[in-house]
Design a protein around this motif. Structure first.
Motif, PDB file in Angstrom:
ATOM      1  N   ASP A 189      15.797   7.422 -25.351  1.00  0.00           N
ATOM      2  CA  ASP A 189      14.688   7.386 -24.407  1.00  0.00           C
ATOM      3  C   ASP A 189      13.487   6.618 -24.979  1.00  0.00           C
ATOM      4  OD1 ASP A 189      16.047   8.958 -22.476  1.00  0.00           O
ATOM      5  OD2 ASP A 189      15.545  10.776 -23.604  1.00  0.00           O
ATOM      6  N   SER A 205      23.127  10.755 -21.483  1.00  0.00           N
ATOM      7  CA  SER A 205      22.016  11.695 -21.304  1.00  0.00           C
ATOM      8  C   SER A 205      20.658  10.999 -21.215  1.00  0.00           C
ATOM      9  CB  SER A 205      22.003  12.696 -22.466  1.00  0.00           C
ATOM     10  OG  SER A 205      21.842  12.021 -23.707  1.00  0.00           O
ATOM     11  N   GLN A 213      17.188   9.745 -20.136  1.00  0.00           N
ATOM     12  CA  GLN A 213      16.199  10.165 -19.142  1.00  0.00           C
ATOM     13  C   GLN A 213      15.218   9.037 -18.810  1.00  0.00           C
ATOM     14  OE1 GLN A 213      15.047  14.573 -19.674  1.00  0.00           O
ATOM     15  NE2 GLN A 213      15.474  13.918 -21.780  1.00  0.00           N
TER      16      GLN A 213
END
Length: 317
Positions: A232, A291, A293
């Motif tokens: 991220d 995963s 974000q």
């Protein structure tokens, strides 16, 4: 002997007398007094009677006086040389100023006459026309009536300075636009992960990196509402750097981004076993995972805007 009264002495005469006293009489007295101990010293080291004391004294006086005069003339010469240099410098500067203020004349005809005796003939009567070059030029139109029209001409120095001012104003405006756009993106994209009261501090540090690619944070960021991953923050920094110029030959490099990430988000950049990720791993800014974000945001046609509602709109999956 007639003695002048103080009131009859002119300032110039007083200055001459004072100079004579200070440069001749007082030094002469000092030389005579200083010669006495030197003469006594010389007499003690010389064999008895080889040179009369009076001769020694006279020789010492002559030597000391000659040394004094040599030093004095040396200082006077240095002072005169410095004065001459200062005078020449002032004359040169004055001549440059006069050259800058003197109007330039365009002469249609100027006879070049040089007589054998070196004198120059006066050509004022033979000059057909003198046109003073000022901020405007008078141009004769090619019409039958020979009417004159005036065209404004901006001085070259003014145009040059205006170009510099406009360039830096444009650069500053572009820089402000980029920072405002990045700040708006950070406020939107980081709102789920950073507390509102911490948002200014979080954004300020990233904006410092946006202004200077050599900036390296000294404090790690640890306050998160929702946990992020190294993917991220790498995407976040890539989204900013790519709009400021990222790549070979550009302002930002992958090393700059990796250095910022490993200092600002150190606790996020670790392996499953808790070991810090290597610098070479953090250089891979666009690597993805299931995963993620925060995703890589490719800029729009203008090369700046983000895919957020206030700019390009949310990118469709």
């Amino acid at each position: 002997m007639k003695i002048d009264s103080p009131s009859s002495i002119t300032p110039r005469e007083a200055s001459v007398r004072l100079e004579w006293i200070s440069t001749r009489i007082l030094p002469g007295v000092a030389v005579l007094l200083l010669s006495i101990p030197l003469c006594q010293w010389a007499d003690t080291i010389l064999p008895d009677g080889i040179v009369p004391v009076s001769i020694i004294y006279l020789m010492i006086v002559i030597i000391l006086w000659s040394m004094y005069m040599a030093v004095q003339y040396a200082f006077v010469g240095m002072a005169q040389t410095r004065k001459t240099k200062n005078k020449v410098t002032m004359e040169n500067s004055n001549s440059h100023e006069e050259d800058g203020q003197t109007p330039v004349f365009l002469l249609e005809a100027m006879p070049m006459v040089a007589e054998s005796n070196g004198t120059e003939s006066v050509c004022d009567a033979e000059v057909l026309e003198e046109i003073a070059v000022t901020d405007t030029e008078v141009i004769e139109d090619a019409n039958p009536d020979n009417e004159l029209s005036t065209v404004s001409v901006t001085p070259a120095s003014s145009t040059y300075q205006q170009g510099i001012d406009d360039f830096y104003q444009s650069q500053a405006a572009n820089q402000k636009k980029k920072l405002d756009t990045i700040h708006e993106y950070l406020l939107y994209i980081m709102s789920p992960f950073v507390y509102e009261e911490d948002m200014d501090e979080f954004c300020t540090d990233l904006l410092r990196f946006a202004m200077d690619h050599n900036y390296r944070p000294k404090v790690e960021w640890k306050r998160y509402k929702t946990k992020l991953s190294s993917f991220d923050v790498r995407h976040l920094v890539w989204n900013i750097a790519t709009r400021l110029g990222l790549g070979k030959g550009k302002v930002y490099s992958n090393d700059d981004c990796a250095c910022y990430i490993e200092r600002r988000f150190a606790s996020l950049c670790v392996t499953a076993s808790g070991e810090p990720l290597s610098h070479s791993t953090l250089r891979n800014l666009t690597v993805t995972s299931n995963s993620d974000q925060i995703h890589c945001d490719i800029q729009g046609a203008d090369g700046l805007l983000f895919h957020i509602p206030s700019q390009l709109g949310v990118e469709k999956d």
